[in-house]
Design an enzyme around this catalytic site. Structure first.
Site, PDB file in Angstrom:
ATOM      1  N   LYS A  70       0.852  -1.189   0.000  1.00 22.86           N
ATOM      2  CA  LYS A  70       0.000   0.000   0.000  1.00 22.86           C
ATOM      3  C   LYS A  70       0.893   1.247   0.000  1.00 22.86           C
ATOM      4  O   LYS A  70       1.735   1.421   0.897  1.00 22.86           O
ATOM      5  CB  LYS A  70      -0.881  -0.037   1.253  1.00 22.86           C
ATOM      6  CG  LYS A  70      -2.270   0.496   1.042  1.00 22.86           C
ATOM      7  CD  LYS A  70      -3.142   0.158   2.239  1.00 22.86           C
ATOM      8  CE  LYS A  70      -4.491   0.810   2.129  1.00 22.86           C
ATOM      9  NZ  LYS A  70      -5.293   0.617   3.341  1.00 22.86           N
TER      10      LYS A  70
HETATM   11  O1  G3P Z   1      -8.807   1.470   3.959  1.00 24.49           O
HETATM   12  C1  G3P Z   1      -8.790   2.842   4.303  1.00 24.49           C
HETATM   13  C2  G3P Z   1      -9.544   3.085   5.534  1.00 24.49           C
HETATM   14  O2  G3P Z   1      -9.017   2.333   6.597  1.00 24.49           O
HETATM   15  C3  G3P Z   1      -9.691   4.504   5.954  1.00 24.49           C
HETATM   16  O3  G3P Z   1     -10.841   4.523   6.695  1.00 24.49           O
HETATM   17  O4  G3P Z   1     -12.312   5.104   8.505  1.00 24.49           O
HETATM   18  O5  G3P Z   1      -9.933   5.887   8.552  1.00 24.49           O
HETATM   19  O6  G3P Z   1     -11.546   6.870   6.929  1.00 24.49           O
HETATM   20  P1  G3P Z   1     -11.173   5.664   7.730  1.00 24.49           P
END
Ligand code: G3P
Length: 308
Positions: free
Chosen positions: A125
């Site tokens: 990633k």
């Molecule tokens: O895969 C990306 C994700 O983990 C981001 O999510 O909830 O931190 O916006 P969030």
């Protein structure tokens, strides 16, 4: 809810060049009805959350990041690597996205090998941008350079922190296997920052307090997704990327991320995402509906008539 007026024939044509998700079984003449359906991943680094979803056949991969690893209890890089290795073994052969934490090109390429050694199903990633924000004088194109270097080595990448179509397009051009638009963070940002006295979506034009105001030339960093209701910007982002990728038959998979609820999940499917990475708490509810509960109670009550 976001509702695209029409899906172009280019979107359907692109599906034909995308991988089969649910393969037919030799000897079974019942063809799988969703051979090109969207794949679902779990956005988590917690084995206890992931394992039941995997065993139920609900997920075909996971995505992790430093925040999720911290949440799963990692307190050192060695502990984080231990968790990532364990998750790769659990998910094998399904893909597991493991995020680089280094910030400069050479160190990132070296760290990609370190993470790649954790499992044959590891996907590296790579943040699309943000390097000058965390490294004084940082090269804004670090991510794209690393993606190209890894593509040249035959290493799969998932390009993260994508907030607009230009980032997605350049990531694909650099050789990304997957791109991760964070659609949930778009309405989060708008809801938190919009000035109610101004036009809807006005906060998008002042991200980073650069003094850019609506009507001025909008820099790439402020732009999210064109047209439509601003409240739909997260889903429009997915739709816009899907349309551009379809126009140019780009096979980089659109991995919709930062999904907050079942409505956004459905919007991603309407918009043409290839993969949805969904938090475990949302996945745990996908079989549920209050009317299903009520209906089941009725069927159970009536089925009692057969046992006498
Ligand atoms: O895969 C990306 C994700 O983990 C981001 O999510 O909830 O931190 O916006 P969030």
């Amino acid at each position: 809810m976001f509702m695209p007026s029409i899906n172009s024939s280019a979107l359907f044509a692109r599906k034909n060049i995308m991988p089969v998700i649910n393969a037919d079984k030799p000897g079974n003449n019942l063809r799988h009805p969703a051979s090109k359906g969207a794949r679902i991943f779990c956005d988590s680094a917690v084995r206890a959350d992931i394992e039941p979803l995997l065993k139920a056949g609900l997920i075909h991969g996971i995505t992790t990041n430093p925040t999720l690893l911290k949440k799963s209890g990692a307190k050192s890089w060695d502990e984080a690597k231990g968790i990532m290795k364990d998750l790769c073994a659990l998910l094998n052969p399904f893909p597991v996205s493991l995020e680089l934490t280094e910030l400069t090109e050479e160190k990132m390429v070296a760290q990609a090998s370190e993470l790649g050694a954790l499992g044959t199903n590891a996907v590296i990633k790579v943040p699309a941008g943000g390097y000058p924000a965390v490294v004084p004088g940082g090269d804004p194109f670090t991510g794209f350079k690393v993606i190209r270097r890894l593509w040249e080595k035959g290493i799969k990448t998932n390009v993260t922190l994508i907030f607009n179509t230009t980032q997605a397009f350049w990531a694909a051009n650099a050789g990304a296997t997957y791109i991760s638009p964070f659609l949930g963070r778009v309405p989060d940002y708008i809801n938190k920052n919009d000035d109610p006295a101004k036009a809807a979506g006005n906060s998008l034009y002042s991200i980073g307090e650069k003094g850019v105001v609506a009507g001025d030339r909008v820099a790439n960093s402020e732009y999210v997704a064109a047209g439509g209701a601003i409240k739909d910007s997260g889903a429009r982002l997915i739709f816009e990327i899907a349309t551009v990728f379809a126009n140019y038959q780009i096979t980089t998979e659109i991995l919709a991320a930062s999904i907050r609820n079942p409505v956004q999940l459905t919007e991603c499917l309407l918009a043409g995402a290839d993969i949805l990475t969904v938090p475990a708490n949302v996945l745990q509810t996908v079989a549920d509906h209050p009317l299903s509960d009520e209906g089941m109670k009725g069927f159970l009550a009536d089925s009692k008539a057969f046992s006498t």
